[in-house]
Write a protein that holds these residues in place. Sequence first.
Motif, mmCIF file in Angstrom:
data_model
loop_
_atom_site.group_PDB
_atom_site.id
_atom_site.type_symbol
_atom_site.label_atom_id
_atom_site.label_comp_id
_atom_site.label_asym_id
_atom_site.label_seq_id
_atom_site.Cartn_x
_atom_site.Cartn_y
_atom_site.Cartn_z
ATOM 1 N N ASP A 171 -4.317 -3.751 -2.353
ATOM 2 C CA ASP A 171 -5.591 -3.516 -1.653
ATOM 3 C C ASP A 171 -6.711 -3.029 -2.565
ATOM 4 O OD1 ASP A 171 -4.542 -0.941 -1.901
ATOM 5 O OD2 ASP A 171 -5.065 -0.339 0.127
ATOM 6 N N TYR A 172 -6.366 -2.519 -3.754
ATOM 7 C CA TYR A 172 -7.446 -2.190 -4.702
ATOM 8 C C TYR A 172 -7.556 -3.279 -5.768
ATOM 9 C CZ TYR A 172 -3.292 -0.091 -6.866
ATOM 10 O OH TYR A 172 -2.025 0.129 -7.356
ATOM 11 N N CYS B 281 -7.528 5.475 -3.700
ATOM 12 C CA CYS B 281 -6.749 4.530 -2.879
ATOM 13 C C CYS B 281 -7.568 3.302 -2.487
ATOM 14 C CB CYS B 281 -6.255 5.233 -1.618
ATOM 15 S SG CYS B 281 -7.584 5.729 -0.535
ATOM 16 N N GLY B 282 -6.874 2.297 -2.004
ATOM 17 C CA GLY B 282 -7.528 1.133 -1.406
ATOM 18 C C GLY B 282 -7.878 1.431 0.044
ATOM 19 N N ILE B 283 -8.139 0.368 0.800
ATOM 20 C CA ILE B 283 -8.638 0.540 2.168
ATOM 21 C C ILE B 283 -7.541 0.358 3.229
ATOM 22 C CG2 ILE B 283 -9.304 -1.885 2.484
ATOM 23 C CD1 ILE B 283 -11.487 1.065 3.589
ATOM 24 N N MET B 284 -6.356 -0.064 2.806
ATOM 25 C CA MET B 284 -5.347 -0.466 3.789
ATOM 26 C C MET B 284 -5.032 0.591 4.855
ATOM 27 S SD MET B 284 -1.428 -1.680 3.308
ATOM 28 C CE MET B 284 -0.807 -0.339 2.302
ATOM 29 N N ASP B 285 -4.783 1.827 4.428
ATOM 30 C CA ASP B 285 -4.249 2.823 5.364
ATOM 31 C C ASP B 285 -5.273 3.168 6.438
ATOM 32 O OD1 ASP B 285 -2.370 2.672 3.436
ATOM 33 O OD2 ASP B 285 -2.511 4.758 2.775
ATOM 34 N N GLU C 195 1.823 -4.714 -1.250
ATOM 35 C CA GLU C 195 1.751 -3.315 -1.680
ATOM 36 C C GLU C 195 0.992 -3.231 -3.005
ATOM 37 O OE1 GLU C 195 2.013 -0.821 0.521
ATOM 38 O OE2 GLU C 195 4.098 -1.351 0.906
ATOM 39 N N HIS C 196 0.096 -2.261 -3.093
ATOM 40 C CA HIS C 196 -0.761 -2.079 -4.277
ATOM 41 C C HIS C 196 -1.634 -3.310 -4.532
ATOM 42 C CE1 HIS C 196 0.720 1.843 -5.603
ATOM 43 N NE2 HIS C 196 1.884 1.442 -5.109
ATOM 44 N N ARG D 122 0.761 4.277 9.623
ATOM 45 C CA ARG D 122 0.934 2.816 9.544
ATOM 46 C C ARG D 122 2.229 2.439 8.827
ATOM 47 N NH1 ARG D 122 2.059 2.816 5.089
ATOM 48 N NH2 ARG D 122 0.818 3.180 3.218
ATOM 49 N N TYR E 89 -0.477 7.132 -9.161
ATOM 50 C CA TYR E 89 -1.154 6.077 -8.390
ATOM 51 C C TYR E 89 -2.452 5.674 -9.103
ATOM 52 C CZ TYR E 89 -3.399 3.751 -4.407
ATOM 53 O OH TYR E 89 -4.027 2.843 -3.590
ATOM 54 N N GLY F 114 4.582 1.519 1.032
ATOM 55 C CA GLY F 114 3.503 2.462 0.721
ATOM 56 C C GLY F 114 3.336 2.612 -0.782
ATOM 57 N N GLY F 115 2.731 3.702 -1.176
ATOM 58 C CA GLY F 115 2.395 3.915 -2.580
ATOM 59 C C GLY F 115 3.617 4.049 -3.480
HETATM 60 C C1 GLA Z 1 -1.298 4.067 -0.572
HETATM 61 C C2 GLA Z 1 -2.798 3.810 -0.592
HETATM 62 C C3 GLA Z 1 -3.123 2.396 -0.113
HETATM 63 C C4 GLA Z 1 -2.286 1.358 -0.848
HETATM 64 C C5 GLA Z 1 -0.828 1.748 -0.858
HETATM 65 C C6 GLA Z 1 0.010 0.834 -1.710
HETATM 66 O O1 GLA Z 1 -0.800 4.071 0.738
HETATM 67 O O2 GLA Z 1 -3.466 4.731 0.224
HETATM 68 O O3 GLA Z 1 -4.501 2.150 -0.273
HETATM 69 O O4 GLA Z 1 -2.773 1.133 -2.133
HETATM 70 O O5 GLA Z 1 -0.618 3.070 -1.325
HETATM 71 O O6 GLA Z 1 0.004 -0.445 -1.191
#
Ligand code: GLA
Length: 384
Positions: free
Chosen positions: A36-37, A167-171, A33-34, A27, A221, A334-335
Motif C-alpha cells: 500500500d505504500y 504506514c500506507g492507507i490500507m488500515d 501486504e506491504h 481489519r 517497518y 499485517g505489518g
Molecule cells: C501495517 C500498515 C499498513 C500496511 C501493512 C502491511 O498494517 O499500517 O499500511 O502497510 O502494515 O501490509
Amino acid sequence: MNLETVRSEFKKHFDNTDGFVYASPGRINLIGEHTDYNGGFVFPGAIDKGIIAEIKLNGTDKVRAYSIDLKDSVEFGLNEEDLPTQGWAKFLFGVCREMIKRGVEVTGFDTAFAGDVPLGAGMSSSAAIESTYAFALNELFADSKIDKFELAKIGQATEHNYVGVNCGIMDQFASIFGKEGHLIRLDTRSMEYQYFPFDPKGYKVVLLDSVVKHELASSAYNKRRKSCENAVAIIQKKHPHVEFLRDCTMEMLNESKNEIDSEDYLRAEYVIEETQRVLDVSDALELGDYETVGKKMYETHHGLSKLYEVSCEELDFLNDCAKKCGVTGSRLMGGGFGGCTINIVKEELYDNFIETTVKAFKEKYERNPKVYDVVISDGARRLA
Ligand code: GLA
C-alpha cells in the motif's frame, strides 16, 4: 465491544450525561501486504472487533479522555505543543490536530472508549481508534463535510506525524470503508476500489495469533519502506515514468540489479511479485477458486519471510503447521514482526487444524496461540 460498558463508564467518569457513540473496526487483509505504500493493491475487510467511543462537547478548549481498558485518563489542549505523553492518547490528539490542519474548528470534548481488537496482533487497533475519532469529529465539528477518503487520510497522517509510523492507507481505509460480508480491493495509486462479496462456502477463515509483539516493529517497518523508495530511485534513472514499485517489472529491477543494494533488491522483488499476486487472487475470487487463493497466500508468506524479512520464528511455525494440516491458504497478516497468521481452511479440517496447531505451538513455545474466527463487518459508524 460493548456499548453498555462504554455508556456506563462515560457516565461514571464525566458528568453523568450521555454523548454520541461511535464505532470503527479493525481489519483483516486477504492478500497484498506491504504493497500500500508502493502504489499497489490491497485486499482488506473490516472485522467484528473494534473500538467504541462516547463523545460529548464540554464547552472548554481541552479534551478529557478516558481509556476504559487501560483505566487511564488524560487531558490535553488542541495546540501542536499540547502533545500528550501517553502512547494511546497520541492517536486521539493526532486526529484532532489533523482535523484542525484541514480547517475544522475542533473544540474541547469529553470521551471514553474501549476496544476488543487485540493489540499488536496485526489487526489494526490503532486504525480503529483513528477512524472512530475521525468519523466522530467530522460529524460533531464539520457537518460531515469531509469525505471518507480524507477521513482515512487523517488517520494515516496521525500515524505519520504523531505516532512515527510511515504506514500506507490500507488500515484506515478498511476501517472507514468496511462493508459486512465484503472484502475490498483497493488500488492505492488511483484509490479506486471495488467490493467483493466474500462468503467462501465450505471454508472457514481463522486467525492464529502468535502473541509475539516486536518492540522495534515501527522502525523496522519504516526501514522496509525506505528500501522500496531506494530501489525506485535507481530504477527511475532508466525508466523516468516509474513512480512506485507497482510500476516496475522484474526485468526493470534486474536491469539495475548491480546498482541496487542487495537488501533493497530483495524487498523490491517481494513487492513486485506481491502486486501480481493480488491481481491473480482477484481473478480466482471471481471464480470462487479458493484453492488458487490459498496457493497465493502461501507464496506471500514465503516472500514476507524470506525476501521482505518481516516474519518471525513463531509465525513461520504457525504457517508450517497449517501446511501440514492441509489448510488451503495461510500467511502472516499485517505489518509482521509478530501478530497473526490468516488461514483459509476447509470446514472439515478446521477442528483438527486448530487442535493440532495449538498443541504443537504450546509444546514448543510454552504458551497458547490465540484463535479468532473472522466475521467481515461494517466500517466506521455512529451507534447512538
Ligand atoms: C501495517 C500498515 C499498513 C500496511 C501493512 C502491511 O498494517 O499500517 O499500511 O502497510 O502494515 O501490509
